[in-house]
Write a protein that holds these residues in place. Structure first.
Motif, short mmCIF file in Angstrom:
data_model
loop_
_atom_site.label_atom_id
_atom_site.label_comp_id
_atom_site.label_asym_id
_atom_site.label_seq_id
_atom_site.Cartn_x
_atom_site.Cartn_y
_atom_site.Cartn_z
N UNK A 157 0.85 -1.20 0.00
CA UNK A 157 0.00 0.00 0.00
C UNK A 157 0.88 1.24 0.00
N UNK A 158 1.90 1.27 0.87
CA UNK A 158 2.82 2.41 0.93
C UNK A 158 3.63 2.56 -0.34
N UNK A 159 4.11 1.44 -0.89
CA UNK A 159 4.89 1.49 -2.14
C UNK A 159 4.08 2.09 -3.28
N UNK A 160 2.78 1.88 -3.23
CA UNK A 160 1.90 2.41 -4.28
C UNK A 160 1.63 3.90 -4.11
N UNK A 161 2.11 4.47 -3.00
CA UNK A 161 1.93 5.91 -2.78
C UNK A 161 0.72 6.27 -1.95
N UNK A 162 0.12 5.30 -1.30
CA UNK A 162 -1.06 5.55 -0.47
C UNK A 162 -0.64 5.70 0.99
N UNK A 163 -1.37 6.47 1.78
CA UNK A 163 -1.02 6.65 3.19
C UNK A 163 -1.29 5.37 3.98
N UNK A 164 -0.37 5.02 4.87
CA UNK A 164 -0.52 3.79 5.66
C UNK A 164 -0.64 4.06 7.15
N UNK A 165 -0.35 5.27 7.61
CA UNK A 165 -0.32 5.56 9.05
C UNK A 165 -1.65 5.24 9.73
N UNK A 166 -2.76 5.49 9.08
CA UNK A 166 -4.07 5.28 9.70
C UNK A 166 -4.65 3.90 9.42
N UNK A 167 -3.97 3.09 8.60
CA UNK A 167 -4.50 1.76 8.30
C UNK A 167 -4.57 0.93 9.57
N UNK A 168 -5.71 0.35 9.83
CA UNK A 168 -5.89 -0.47 11.02
C UNK A 168 -6.53 -1.78 10.63
N UNK A 169 -6.25 -2.83 11.41
CA UNK A 169 -6.94 -4.09 11.12
C UNK A 169 -8.43 -3.91 11.29
N UNK A 170 -9.19 -4.48 10.39
CA UNK A 170 -10.63 -4.44 10.53
C UNK A 170 -10.99 -5.25 11.76
N UNK A 171 -12.00 -4.83 12.42
CA UNK A 171 -12.41 -5.53 13.64
C UNK A 171 -12.93 -6.90 13.24
N UNK A 172 -12.30 -7.91 13.69
CA UNK A 172 -12.61 -9.28 13.33
C UNK A 172 -13.34 -9.90 14.45
#
Length: 172
Positions: A157-172
């Motif tokens: 995701x980061x390599x593609x140029x998208x922000x990753x800081x806020x990415x969180x695991x979906x609540x499972x």
């Protein structure tokens, strides 16, 4: 409306900040037949609509009018909580690449554009985001992925140029 009122509204619109992000162009085209079916949310960028939403998934299916139906499902409060579904429609914006979609909510009152930025060759996972690039997500055909795979795809995701800081695991 008077010319003075129009000038005032135009001045206000110019002052409204726009997004600092723009989604990168998708890496590869999407085969719509292989894309249809259930996708489970693995990582997401939090938003108000998904607060307290567990085990989120979406099912894409073709419609006779050339559009797609999308049924989004989650459990409220816990993995076994009340099931909430939300139905929407989408259309492809860039055939034949089929990587950019516009979803219509509430009978078309609200429209949002989404890009499928990358996906596995076998369509086992995809990286998608809003068109402004602010809400990337990782989705999988399986409800779970190994920690190693999630880590590798988070880096992607980061390599593609998208922000990753806020990415969180979906609540499972």
């Amino acid at each position: 409306m008077s010319p003075r009122s129009l000038a005032f509204i135009a001045a206000i619109l110019i002052l409204i900040p726009t997004s600092a992000w723009a989604a990168p162009e998708p890496v590869r085209s999407v085969d719509l037949d292989r894309f249809m079916g259930r996708w489970h949310e693995i990582l997401r960028t939090p938003n108000n609509h998904q607060r307290n939403c567990w085990a989120a998934s979406q099912v894409w299916s073709r419609r006779e009018d050339g559009r797609f139906s999308i049924r989004q499902t989650c459990h409220r409060g816990s993995r076994t909580g009340r099931i909430q579904t939300f139905d929407t429609t989408a259309r492809v914006l860039n055939p034949p690449q089929n990587t950019k979609f516009e979803a219509s909510f509430f009978g078309g009152l609200i429209r949002q554009r989404y890009w499928v930025i990358d996906h596995a060759d076998d369509y086992s996972w995809m990286i998608a985001t809003t068109a402004d690039g602010e809400f990337p997500a990782l989705l999988s055909r399986s409800p779970t992925m190994t920690a190693g795979e999630v880590g590798r795809l988070r880096r992607r995701v980061g390599e593609l140029g998208l922000p990753t800081a806020a990415l969180t695991p979906s609540e499972r």
